[in-house]
Design a protein around this motif. Sequence first.
Motif, PDB file in Angstrom:
ATOM      1  N   ARG A 225     119.011 -38.164  92.572  1.00  0.00           N
ATOM      2  CA  ARG A 225     118.028 -37.681  91.592  1.00  0.00           C
ATOM      3  C   ARG A 225     117.816 -36.193  91.866  1.00  0.00           C
ATOM      4  N   VAL A 226     118.126 -35.346  90.895  1.00  0.00           N
ATOM      5  CA  VAL A 226     118.056 -33.904  91.116  1.00  0.00           C
ATOM      6  C   VAL A 226     117.130 -33.246  90.098  1.00  0.00           C
ATOM      7  N   HIS A 227     116.505 -32.161  90.560  1.00  0.00           N
ATOM      8  CA  HIS A 227     115.711 -31.276  89.709  1.00  0.00           C
ATOM      9  C   HIS A 227     116.462 -29.950  89.652  1.00  0.00           C
ATOM     10  N   LEU A 228     116.818 -29.498  88.475  1.00  0.00           N
ATOM     11  CA  LEU A 228     117.479 -28.207  88.325  1.00  0.00           C
ATOM     12  C   LEU A 228     116.419 -27.113  88.383  1.00  0.00           C
ATOM     13  N   HIS A 229     116.656 -26.131  89.252  1.00  0.00           N
ATOM     14  CA  HIS A 229     115.666 -25.091  89.529  1.00  0.00           C
ATOM     15  C   HIS A 229     116.143 -23.774  88.934  1.00  0.00           C
ATOM     16  N   VAL A 230     115.342 -23.194  88.046  1.00  0.00           N
ATOM     17  CA  VAL A 230     115.687 -21.929  87.404  1.00  0.00           C
ATOM     18  C   VAL A 230     114.745 -20.833  87.883  1.00  0.00           C
ATOM     19  N   ASP A 231     115.294 -19.664  88.137  1.00  0.00           N
ATOM     20  CA  ASP A 231     114.498 -18.484  88.497  1.00  0.00           C
ATOM     21  C   ASP A 231     113.982 -17.847  87.210  1.00  0.00           C
ATOM     22  N   VAL A 232     112.661 -17.797  87.054  1.00  0.00           N
ATOM     23  CA  VAL A 232     112.094 -17.206  85.839  1.00  0.00           C
ATOM     24  C   VAL A 232     111.565 -15.791  86.064  1.00  0.00           C
ATOM     25  N   GLY A 233     111.777 -15.237  87.282  1.00  0.00           N
ATOM     26  CA  GLY A 233     111.343 -13.857  87.456  1.00  0.00           C
ATOM     27  C   GLY A 233     111.106 -13.385  88.875  1.00  0.00           C
ATOM     28  N   MET A 234     111.161 -14.288  89.863  1.00  0.00           N
ATOM     29  CA  MET A 234     110.825 -13.891  91.224  1.00  0.00           C
ATOM     30  C   MET A 234     112.021 -13.396  92.036  1.00  0.00           C
TER      31      MET A 234
END
Length: 376
Positions: free
Chosen positions: A120-129
Amino acid sequence: MTTSAPQLVVHDDAIRANTSRFADRTDGRLMAVLKADGFGHGAIARSVIDAGATSIGVTTIDEALAIRRDGADVPVLSWLNPVDADFEAALLADVDIAVSGVELLSAVSRAALRTRRRARVHLHVDVGMSRDGAAPETWSALCTAARELQLLGTVRVVGVMGHMSCADRPEDPQNDRERLLFANAVRTARRRGLAGFVTHLAATAATITGAGGTHDVHRIGAGLFGIDPSATSTDLRPTLSLTAPVVGTREIGAGVGIGYGLDHVAAGRTNLALLPLGYGDGLPRSASERAEVHVRGRRRPLVGRFSMDMVVVDTGDDRLHLGETVTLFGRGTDGDPTVADWARWADTIEHEIVTRIGSRVARVHRSTDTLEAAHA
């Protein structure tokens, strides 16, 4: 009151009260973030689950496994791991994994093949940091790879997540940009054939201020422990008290120096009390000559440079007794200093103060009707 050793009292009733408030605020969509040994509070997974948390988030797999050993039976997410982390152990313990790149996703997929457990995975996106999370230019490729592995049966995408940089300042226009970037990332994931996942962007500050918008899950860490990074909430309760016994006393005269470098020199005759903890136990040395403690109903200054293992209190006309208890920080209800005071004296944030208290200080968990030692 006397005590035999420094103690960090964990007020479990306050943790439960704070958790319950966030559970109500998020309509039950609360992920309790218990990284760094529960922000220095120890094993509290059962407390936050009983108070309304529906999932738990941590950084490393080791932390996630400790949460499982603590008896947590809700979803647990680990979101910061190297590519060679022990993903097999995570999958066997039903731990969700956040991934921020194709290489990391592939490593998780290989572990799924070896364990015959679908990850079970959560895709992690960088939104600005510009730290953790997939860069926007790599996001589409990550979603495509996740869809392919999902079709192969090794992974299942159950979440899309991001983290905001300026949510403690709700008026900052960066919040609008980051919400839009996250919304675009979610749309991209769906266009790549992914569906049925939850979204989570808001942490404590974004949840309190509303800067994170509306999503399926809210990740609350600091707020569970009475810390509001936005400094706008008035209904959170402090959850720690740090006390120490007096182990030495003396009277000194005017002109006598105290501590390394003799930076502090007594202006007149006064009494001193020695406490057996210092920067080796987590007291920030930068708070030297600024911090205060609470004893006999009033605040007294810590004087001289903090040592590794001891600090000195100027008690004025009061001559304290050996073993007498001094409060370094508490809930602030009786004039005692708070974690927020210590953060101000050390020019840091409250998060750092609560997570840096070392293992030499015994943890004691206290609720309204019980007092039980945890670990030393």
